[in-house]
Design a protein around this motif. Structure first.
Motif, PDB file in Angstrom:
ATOM      1  N   ASN B  52       0.817  -1.406   0.327  1.00  0.00           N
ATOM      2  CA  ASN B  52       0.218  -0.142  -0.207  1.00  0.00           C
ATOM      3  C   ASN B  52       1.158   1.357   0.397  1.00  0.00           C
ATOM      4  O   ASN B  52       0.828   2.150   0.579  1.00  0.00           O
ATOM      5  CB  ASN B  52      -0.652   0.195   1.123  1.00  0.00           C
ATOM      6  CG  ASN B  52      -2.092   1.383   0.677  1.00  0.00           C
ATOM      7  OD1 ASN B  52      -2.242   1.269  -0.094  1.00  0.00           O
ATOM      8  ND2 ASN B  52      -2.683   1.957   1.969  1.00  0.00           N
ATOM      9  N   LEU B  53       2.081   0.962  -0.813  1.00  0.00           N
ATOM     10  CA  LEU B  53       2.320   2.874  -0.711  1.00  0.00           C
ATOM     11  C   LEU B  53       2.236   3.321  -2.419  1.00  0.00           C
ATOM     12  O   LEU B  53       2.231   2.304  -3.623  1.00  0.00           O
ATOM     13  CB  LEU B  53       4.281   2.143  -0.884  1.00  0.00           C
ATOM     14  CG  LEU B  53       4.782   1.915   0.370  1.00  0.00           C
ATOM     15  CD1 LEU B  53       5.910   0.789   0.572  1.00  0.00           C
ATOM     16  CD2 LEU B  53       4.914   2.868   1.788  1.00  0.00           C
ATOM     17  N   SER B  54       2.878   3.839  -2.978  1.00  0.00           N
ATOM     18  CA  SER B  54       3.084   4.879  -4.073  1.00  0.00           C
ATOM     19  C   SER B  54       4.388   4.075  -4.752  1.00  0.00           C
ATOM     20  O   SER B  54       5.275   3.579  -3.831  1.00  0.00           O
ATOM     21  CB  SER B  54       3.253   6.054  -3.627  1.00  0.00           C
ATOM     22  OG  SER B  54       4.212   6.521  -3.504  1.00  0.00           O
ATOM     23  N   GLN B  55       4.081   3.929  -5.691  1.00  0.00           N
ATOM     24  CA  GLN B  55       6.000   2.940  -6.973  1.00  0.00           C
ATOM     25  C   GLN B  55       6.986   4.168  -6.224  1.00  0.00           C
ATOM     26  O   GLN B  55       7.678   3.931  -6.432  1.00  0.00           O
ATOM     27  CB  GLN B  55       5.313   2.973  -8.541  1.00  0.00           C
ATOM     28  CG  GLN B  55       4.672   2.318  -8.268  1.00  0.00           C
ATOM     29  CD  GLN B  55       4.583   2.137 -10.062  1.00  0.00           C
ATOM     30  OE1 GLN B  55       5.981   1.859 -10.505  1.00  0.00           O
ATOM     31  NE2 GLN B  55       3.609   1.733 -10.269  1.00  0.00           N
ATOM     32  N   ALA B  56       6.480   5.760  -6.275  1.00  0.00           N
ATOM     33  CA  ALA B  56       7.797   6.625  -5.945  1.00  0.00           C
ATOM     34  C   ALA B  56       7.909   5.735  -4.272  1.00  0.00           C
ATOM     35  O   ALA B  56       9.407   6.552  -4.721  1.00  0.00           O
ATOM     36  CB  ALA B  56       7.150   8.231  -6.006  1.00  0.00           C
ATOM     37  N   GLU B  57       7.652   5.773  -3.390  1.00  0.00           N
ATOM     38  CA  GLU B  57       8.058   5.133  -2.330  1.00  0.00           C
ATOM     39  C   GLU B  57       9.079   4.010  -2.216  1.00  0.00           C
ATOM     40  O   GLU B  57       9.845   4.207  -1.883  1.00  0.00           O
ATOM     41  CB  GLU B  57       7.039   5.882  -1.391  1.00  0.00           C
ATOM     42  CG  GLU B  57       6.178   6.613  -1.150  1.00  0.00           C
ATOM     43  CD  GLU B  57       4.886   6.349  -0.430  1.00  0.00           C
ATOM     44  OE1 GLU B  57       4.700   6.924   0.873  1.00  0.00           O
ATOM     45  OE2 GLU B  57       3.815   5.836  -0.241  1.00  0.00           O
ATOM     46  N   VAL B  58       8.472   3.321  -3.226  1.00  0.00           N
ATOM     47  CA  VAL B  58       9.351   2.128  -3.577  1.00  0.00           C
ATOM     48  C   VAL B  58      10.628   2.244  -4.176  1.00  0.00           C
ATOM     49  O   VAL B  58      12.004   2.162  -3.507  1.00  0.00           O
ATOM     50  CB  VAL B  58       8.410   1.474  -4.167  1.00  0.00           C
ATOM     51  CG1 VAL B  58      10.006  -0.661  -4.212  1.00  0.00           C
ATOM     52  CG2 VAL B  58       7.282   0.310  -3.747  1.00  0.00           C
ATOM     53  N   ARG B  59      10.637   3.099  -4.881  1.00  0.00           N
ATOM     54  CA  ARG B  59      11.899   3.553  -5.709  1.00  0.00           C
ATOM     55  C   ARG B  59      12.705   4.424  -5.497  1.00  0.00           C
ATOM     56  O   ARG B  59      13.972   4.563  -5.194  1.00  0.00           O
ATOM     57  CB  ARG B  59      11.658   4.426  -7.045  1.00  0.00           C
ATOM     58  CG  ARG B  59      11.044   3.658  -8.414  1.00  0.00           C
ATOM     59  CD  ARG B  59      10.270   4.252  -9.545  1.00  0.00           C
ATOM     60  NE  ARG B  59       9.673   4.124 -10.520  1.00  0.00           N
ATOM     61  CZ  ARG B  59       9.392   2.692 -11.250  1.00  0.00           C
ATOM     62  NH1 ARG B  59      10.491   2.075 -11.078  1.00  0.00           N
ATOM     63  NH2 ARG B  59       8.565   2.297 -11.700  1.00  0.00           N
ATOM     64  N   GLY B  60      12.349   5.348  -4.202  1.00  0.00           N
ATOM     65  CA  GLY B  60      13.010   5.701  -3.010  1.00  0.00           C
ATOM     66  C   GLY B  60      13.769   5.167  -2.970  1.00  0.00           C
ATOM     67  O   GLY B  60      14.621   5.454  -2.031  1.00  0.00           O
ATOM     68  N   VAL B  61      13.501   3.755  -2.082  1.00  0.00           N
ATOM     69  CA  VAL B  61      14.037   3.287  -1.275  1.00  0.00           C
ATOM     70  C   VAL B  61      14.960   2.491  -1.770  1.00  0.00           C
ATOM     71  O   VAL B  61      16.388   2.489  -1.565  1.00  0.00           O
ATOM     72  CB  VAL B  61      13.131   2.091  -0.487  1.00  0.00           C
ATOM     73  CG1 VAL B  61      14.132   1.216   0.355  1.00  0.00           C
ATOM     74  CG2 VAL B  61      12.396   3.351   0.428  1.00  0.00           C
ATOM     75  N   ILE B  62      14.576   1.738  -3.047  1.00  0.00           N
ATOM     76  CA  ILE B  62      15.450   0.982  -3.970  1.00  0.00           C
ATOM     77  C   ILE B  62      17.117   2.169  -3.913  1.00  0.00           C
ATOM     78  O   ILE B  62      18.323   1.906  -3.690  1.00  0.00           O
ATOM     79  CB  ILE B  62      14.627   0.883  -4.951  1.00  0.00           C
ATOM     80  CG1 ILE B  62      13.840  -0.360  -4.239  1.00  0.00           C
ATOM     81  CG2 ILE B  62      16.171   0.419  -6.182  1.00  0.00           C
ATOM     82  CD1 ILE B  62      13.042  -0.653  -5.891  1.00  0.00           C
ATOM     83  N   THR B  63      16.547   3.570  -4.083  1.00  0.00           N
ATOM     84  CA  THR B  63      17.819   4.376  -5.105  1.00  0.00           C
ATOM     85  C   THR B  63      17.997   5.005  -3.491  1.00  0.00           C
ATOM     86  O   THR B  63      19.494   4.960  -3.520  1.00  0.00           O
ATOM     87  CB  THR B  63      17.178   5.681  -6.004  1.00  0.00           C
ATOM     88  OG1 THR B  63      16.236   6.362  -5.216  1.00  0.00           O
ATOM     89  CG2 THR B  63      16.989   4.833  -6.877  1.00  0.00           C
ATOM     90  N   PHE B  64      17.875   5.054  -2.321  1.00  0.00           N
ATOM     91  CA  PHE B  64      18.590   5.470  -1.479  1.00  0.00           C
ATOM     92  C   PHE B  64      19.597   3.912  -0.522  1.00  0.00           C
ATOM     93  O   PHE B  64      20.687   4.794   0.115  1.00  0.00           O
ATOM     94  CB  PHE B  64      17.187   5.807  -0.222  1.00  0.00           C
ATOM     95  CG  PHE B  64      18.209   6.494   1.194  1.00  0.00           C
ATOM     96  CD1 PHE B  64      17.818   7.407   1.778  1.00  0.00           C
ATOM     97  CD2 PHE B  64      18.763   5.622   2.320  1.00  0.00           C
ATOM     98  CE1 PHE B  64      18.552   8.210   2.149  1.00  0.00           C
ATOM     99  CE2 PHE B  64      19.214   6.184   3.440  1.00  0.00           C
ATOM    100  CZ  PHE B  64      19.347   7.458   3.571  1.00  0.00           C
ATOM    101  N   TYR B  65      18.937   2.879  -0.464  1.00  0.00           N
ATOM    102  CA  TYR B  65      20.354   2.336  -0.608  1.00  0.00           C
ATOM    103  C   TYR B  65      20.954   1.482  -1.526  1.00  0.00           C
ATOM    104  O   TYR B  65      20.681   1.654  -2.574  1.00  0.00           O
ATOM    105  CB  TYR B  65      19.444   0.888   0.519  1.00  0.00           C
ATOM    106  CG  TYR B  65      18.813   0.984   1.711  1.00  0.00           C
ATOM    107  CD1 TYR B  65      19.053   1.728   3.081  1.00  0.00           C
ATOM    108  CD2 TYR B  65      17.435   2.079   1.532  1.00  0.00           C
ATOM    109  CE1 TYR B  65      18.556   1.747   4.539  1.00  0.00           C
ATOM    110  CE2 TYR B  65      16.481   2.182   2.553  1.00  0.00           C
ATOM    111  CZ  TYR B  65      17.082   1.960   3.784  1.00  0.00           C
ATOM    112  OH  TYR B  65      16.365   2.566   4.944  1.00  0.00           O
ATOM    113  N   HIS B  66      22.492   1.528  -0.899  1.00  0.00           N
ATOM    114  CA  HIS B  66      23.251   1.687  -1.585  1.00  0.00           C
ATOM    115  C   HIS B  66      23.545   0.376  -1.885  1.00  0.00           C
ATOM    116  O   HIS B  66      24.658  -0.052  -3.595  1.00  0.00           O
ATOM    117  CB  HIS B  66      25.101   1.701  -1.610  1.00  0.00           C
ATOM    118  CG  HIS B  66      25.250   2.779  -1.122  1.00  0.00           C
ATOM    119  ND1 HIS B  66      25.535   3.660  -1.971  1.00  0.00           N
ATOM    120  CD2 HIS B  66      26.056   3.784   0.561  1.00  0.00           C
ATOM    121  CE1 HIS B  66      25.643   4.784  -1.208  1.00  0.00           C
ATOM    122  NE2 HIS B  66      25.446   5.102   0.308  1.00  0.00           N
TER     123      HIS B  66
END
Lengths: 517, 161
Positions: B52-66
């Motif tokens: 129940n998240l937006s795709q932007a939130e998921v992408r935000g997490v993927i790109t935050f972590y090395h």
């Protein structure tokens, strides 16, 4: 029957412990000698790894560092004259580096097998929990408070006060979170403890859960420590099977889960860690609210470093007074210092607070491994200050180091010889901050990048007046970062930068007296 | 480029497994990366929907972590530690040697997909610096010769067809 001990610690393995164990068992088979090879944790005498220990009537005899090629010769010596072998170290527990230590947290290091509950119990394991289980919550909290234990992650906040706050916070669900995101370079005590004595951490967390009324704990481990993740996961399963952890409410109403980080240094900051556990970007939260009142999923949460939680079973088993008898001033108990970098005898040195940095670096460490002159030691991780040898007589005590504009942090000490350029290291500290900043506050996000540019201009210029200007700018920037950042990441990046500039101006092309101002 | 729809069963299994996990996004991303080798773009809408998240939130997490990758990795990942302790024992000289031997920058991947270079800041092997991690295995007390042998080992193996 020959009983042999070879560490399974990841760094012992990185220098050949697995190959040693394989060679030992192959050679034993070839000679038709019956052997038992126990894979224990590491003693932390890393310059001797891979360290082979052989059980004898007098105790464990050590040999190290042993390469796989040495094995055949060693077997010959073991049957003839072991003490005359060139790698013979005598009784391991009499090696001065080890015998002079005050090992509380690492009492079992190198002795027990990490995932053996029997080994753990036979060496004092779960005694603290047994005592705590007979006490009222408030008595456990009082013992932690009385012990003088302070947060070992670096901030050194009195642990008991956190416990009291979480305990007193009214909530249905509370959490205990172990910060095992040991991202600070130059430190490895958490790694050693998690890989080598995982039940100690689990015991500490169970006691914490009982005392503050939390039913769920998380251990957040950095992904760079896969062996620690594995050991903890296995240990949690074993502890659960043995009834130490339970979710059903029939026994101890506390359960644990291991979570793995994903390569973000900032997640070692407690609020960023909580965000990460919640499945979000590791962005630092503003405080207040304190995590003790509104932490994980908005609930009261006790967040502690690995070593803080692992100290608790010792305090409960032996008493607060026993623990506070170690140390000096307001720095009580022991700290496992980690000697690393350009040092001859790198390893783990657990001592009470109060020994001097010189005793540590020159006494235990034996000076630089290159044999070149000692230039400085960075104490407390990548955000710690570079301390010049002129200040090495400072006792390792939280307050004494703070007075120097330095910090003890997590007890990591990285030694450098005269070939390490401190202007480069200052630039690196800023570069690291720029790469790892969560981006929430401006001093850290922008200041780190501007800082790198200032150092670059400073180093590149040949005009003394311009250099002095840039040095002033850098001082100013350090000030802004230190006092204007939201968390310690930006706030303490100034420490390695300002200390390098203050003590090693020549590395920046500055004349000494002026930059020392 | 592989057909990402082939990975959807793996992704669905992971999402089902973590249906009850509080704060599940990181465990989910780790599990998908472990199963597929990276986080396929095709997984993002499903993850977002499941949590129940937006795709932007998921992408935000993927790109935050090395750690999270959005493309298939090279066959070998070599991470040389570049933190203070290893620097004080010659890590930068080793880094230069790597760049020369492989013709790659710090974050580069060789054209044949054999090796990716990634810097890392501390493997906890500081008492035996310098250190690197090759495909999950740590090697410490590195010398230029050992580094060269490890890299040659990566390059010489027979490529899978």
């Amino acid at each position: 029957m020959l009983k042999l001990f070879v560490p399974c610690d990841s760094v012992a393995r990185a220098v050949g412990a697995d190959q040693l164990a394989d060679a030992l068992s192959a050679e034993a088979q070839r000679r038709q000698v019956e052997v038992q090879i126990h894979r224990t944790s590491s003693r932390g005498l890393y310059w001797l790894e891979p360290l082979l220990e052989v059980e004898t009537a007098e105790g464990r005899q050590g040999f190290g560092p042993v390469a796989a090629e040495d094995v055949a010769g060693l077997f010959d010596a073991l049957t003839a004259a072991p003490a005359e072998h060139p790698l013979a170290l005598g009784l391991v527990e009499q090696i001065p580096y080890l015998s002079s230590q005050q090992r509380l947290l690492f009492a079992r290091a190198g002795i027990t097998r990490p995932l053996s509950l029997d080994d753990y119990r036979n060496h004092g394991g779960f005694e603290g929990l047994a005592k705590a289980a007979l006490l009222e919550q408030a008595e456990v909290v009082a013992a932690v408070l009385d012990s003088g234990l302070r947060g070992r992650g670096g901030a050194a906040f009195p642990a008991g006060i956190k416990w009291r706050t979480v305990r007193d916070a009214p909530a249905v669900q509370k959490y205990v979170v172990c910060n095992a995101d040991e991202g600070d370079s130059g430190t490895f005590a958490d790694r050693m403890l998690m890989e080598g004595d995982p039940f100690l951490l689990i015991e500490g967390m169970i006691i914490a859960g009982l005392a503050v009324g939390a039913s769920k704990g998380y251990i957040y481990v950095r992904s760079e420590y896969p062996d620690a993740v594995h050991a903890l996961n296995e240990a949690v399963l074993l502890a659960r099977e043995a009834g130490y952890l339970d979710t059903t409410g029939s026994g101890v109403a506390f359960d644990l889960e291991v979570r793995v980080g994903a390569g973000a240094y900032i997640c070692g900051e407690e609020t960023a860690l909580l965000e990460s556990l919640e499945g979000k970007r590791g962005i630092v939260r503003a405080k207040p609210p304190l995590p003790a009142l509104e932490g994980l999923f908005g609930q009261p949460t006790l967040v502690h470093n690995v070593l803080t939680l692992a100290s608790v079973p010792i305090i409960m088993a032996k008493g607060a007074q026993f623990y506070r008898d170690f140390g000096m001033g307001r720095s009580l108990g022991t700290l496992p210092f980690q000697l690393a970098g350009n040092v001859r005898y790198g390893g783990l040195v657990e001592r009470a607070f109060g020994l001097t940095l010189r005793e540590l670096v020159e006494g235990y460490g034996g000076g630089t491994s290159s044999g070149r002159p000692l230039k400085a030691a960075q104490v407390g991780g990548p955000l710690g200050a570079w301390v010049p040898p002129s200040q090495f007589d400072t006792p390792l005590d939280y307050e004494a180091f703070a007075a120097l504009g330095a910090m003890i942090g997590h007890g990591g000490v990285v030694v450098a010889d005269d070939t390490l350029n401190m202007a480069n290291m200052a630039r690196f500290a800023l570069q690291f901050c720029a790469e790892e900043s969560c981006g929430k506050c401006t001093p850290c996000r922008i200041g780190s990048t501007r800082g790198m540019e200032v150092v670059d201009r400073l180093i590149a210029s040949s005009d003394p007046a311009y250099r002095a200007d840039q040095a002033n700018l850098l001082h100013d920037l350090c000030d802004t970062m230190q006092y204007g950042s939201l968390c310690a990441m930006g706030g303490m990046t100034s420490y390695p930068v300002a200390s390098a500039l203050k003590h090693f101006p020549a590395d920046f092309g500055l004349a000494s007296p002026e930059a020392a101002q | 480029m592989s057909d990402e729809t082939l990975d959807l069963p793996v992704i669905q299994r992971v999402l089902d497994h973590h249906r009850e996990t509080p704060g599940a996004l990181l465990p989910i991303l780790h599990a998908i990366q472990a199963g597929v080798g990276y986080i396929p773009d095709a997984a993002v809408p499903d993850i977002a929907h499941a949590l129940n998240l937006s795709q932007a939130e998921v992408r935000g997490v993927i790109t935050f972590y090395h750690d999270f990758r959005t493309a298939p990795p090279a066959r070998h990942i070599l991470r040389l530690c570049r933190a203070e302790s290893c620097k004080s024992r010659g890590a930068e000289t080793l880094a230069a040697q790597l760049r020369e031997q492989l013709g790659l920058d710090d974050h580069g991947t060789s054209a044949d997909g054999a090796v990716s270079l990634r810097p890392v800041y501390c493997l906890g092997a500081c008492a035996c610096s310098p250190a690197l991690e090759l495909d999950g295995q740590v090697h410490a007390r590195l010398t230029p010769e050992r580094l060269s042998a490890l890299v040659s080992g990566c390059l010489q193996e027979v490529k899978p067809c």
